[in-house]
Design an enzyme around this catalytic site. Structure first.
Site, mmCIF file in Angstrom:
data_model
loop_
_atom_site.group_PDB
_atom_site.id
_atom_site.type_symbol
_atom_site.label_atom_id
_atom_site.label_comp_id
_atom_site.label_asym_id
_atom_site.label_seq_id
_atom_site.Cartn_x
_atom_site.Cartn_y
_atom_site.Cartn_z
ATOM 1 N N HIS A 189 1.150 -0.982 0.238
ATOM 2 C CA HIS A 189 1.166 -1.262 1.687
ATOM 3 C C HIS A 189 0.477 -2.578 1.992
ATOM 4 O O HIS A 189 -0.257 -3.028 1.445
ATOM 5 C CB HIS A 189 0.221 -0.045 2.374
ATOM 6 C CG HIS A 189 -0.956 -0.118 1.780
ATOM 7 N ND1 HIS A 189 -1.282 0.656 0.524
ATOM 8 C CD2 HIS A 189 -2.154 -0.509 2.187
ATOM 9 C CE1 HIS A 189 -2.537 0.681 0.248
ATOM 10 N NE2 HIS A 189 -3.155 0.169 1.302
ATOM 11 N N HIS A 219 -1.370 -5.038 4.900
ATOM 12 C CA HIS A 219 -2.438 -4.674 6.224
ATOM 13 C C HIS A 219 -2.191 -5.948 6.959
ATOM 14 O O HIS A 219 -2.222 -7.044 6.465
ATOM 15 C CB HIS A 219 -4.000 -4.923 5.460
ATOM 16 C CG HIS A 219 -4.485 -3.794 4.845
ATOM 17 N ND1 HIS A 219 -5.299 -2.726 5.317
ATOM 18 C CD2 HIS A 219 -4.302 -3.466 3.425
ATOM 19 C CE1 HIS A 219 -5.420 -1.757 4.296
ATOM 20 N NE2 HIS A 219 -4.843 -2.234 3.099
HETATM 21 P P1 5GP Z 1 -6.273 0.391 0.692
HETATM 22 O O1 5GP Z 1 -7.533 0.234 0.456
HETATM 23 O O2 5GP Z 1 -5.494 1.344 -0.261
HETATM 24 O O3 5GP Z 1 -5.516 -1.011 0.659
HETATM 25 O O4 5GP Z 1 -6.295 0.777 2.221
HETATM 26 C C1 5GP Z 1 -5.514 2.175 2.535
HETATM 27 C C2 5GP Z 1 -5.831 2.381 3.657
HETATM 28 O O5 5GP Z 1 -5.045 3.333 4.462
HETATM 29 C C3 5GP Z 1 -7.117 2.344 4.478
HETATM 30 O O6 5GP Z 1 -7.545 1.129 5.397
HETATM 31 C C4 5GP Z 1 -7.186 3.532 5.156
HETATM 32 O O7 5GP Z 1 -7.878 3.425 6.358
HETATM 33 C C5 5GP Z 1 -6.015 3.987 5.402
HETATM 34 N N1 5GP Z 1 -5.609 5.277 5.403
HETATM 35 C C6 5GP Z 1 -5.980 6.194 4.627
HETATM 36 N N2 5GP Z 1 -5.401 7.344 4.622
HETATM 37 C C7 5GP Z 1 -4.706 7.397 5.985
HETATM 38 C C8 5GP Z 1 -3.991 8.207 6.693
HETATM 39 O O8 5GP Z 1 -4.010 9.612 6.485
HETATM 40 N N3 5GP Z 1 -3.693 7.878 8.093
HETATM 41 C C9 5GP Z 1 -3.682 6.503 8.278
HETATM 42 N N4 5GP Z 1 -2.833 5.999 9.445
HETATM 43 N N5 5GP Z 1 -4.345 5.574 7.695
HETATM 44 C C10 5GP Z 1 -4.951 6.005 6.390
#
Ligand code: 5GP
Ligand code: ZN
Length: 136
Positions: A99, A101
């Site tokens: 993903h 951001h």
């Molecule tokens: P990572 O640290 O893996 O790059 O970011 C994962 C992101 O996913 C985090 O910013 C977190 O807030 C978001 N996230 C985790 N679970 C959910 C969810 O169930 N729904 C949404 N909309 N965002 C999520």
């Protein structure tokens, strides 16, 4: 993938606040935004990180990123946006479904995303660059 939260969002098993969708790409608001409007852009197919994204899908994601970036600029009156991606656990990747951001930015918002340091010497800098170059 059954235990993947983003696959479950793609499947509609977990709700999300969608902002953009194509047959291969989904974008929705991050539930814990760095700044309101923080959007996650994902391939619908389960791939773990950037190393696994096929080139044609990467191209579609890139198009989506620009469209949504424009959405942040025009729709939220943002002055700019950060594009970020955490790859592997050590880099802060918590959800193992690739993903991007997209974080809207405003003049004077004060957010500092990168704590920067320095090299001990030019030799050290050259040595590190050499190691990267030889492995690319
Ligand atoms: P990572 O640290 O893996 O790059 O970011 C994962 C992101 O996913 C985090 O910013 C977190 O807030 C978001 N996230 C985790 N679970 C959910 C969810 O169930 N729904 C949404 N909309 N965002 C999520
Ligand atoms: Zn997944």
């Amino acid at each position: 993938m059954k235990d993947c939260i983003f696959c479950r969002i793609v499947a509609g098993e977990i709700p999300c606040t969608k902002v953009y969708e194509t047959s291969n790409v989904l974008a929705f608001l991050d539930i814990n935004p760095v700044i309101k409007g923080h959007t996650l852009v994902i391939p619908k197919e389960h791939v773990v990180n950037i190393m696994d994204i096929p080139d044609d899908l990467a191209s579609e994601l890139q198009q989506a990123l620009r469209r949504i970036g424009n959405g942040l600029l025009q729709g939220l009156d943002a002055d700019g946006f950060n594009l970020g991606m955490n790859n592997f656990e050590s880099a802060g990747q918590l959800v193992m479904h690739a993903h991007y951001h997209l974080i809207p930015r405003y003049k004077g918002d004060g957010l500092k995303l990168w704590a920067q340091g320095s090299y001990e010497s030019n030799e050290q800098m050259q040595d590190i660059a050499g190691k990267i170059k030889s492995a690319v």
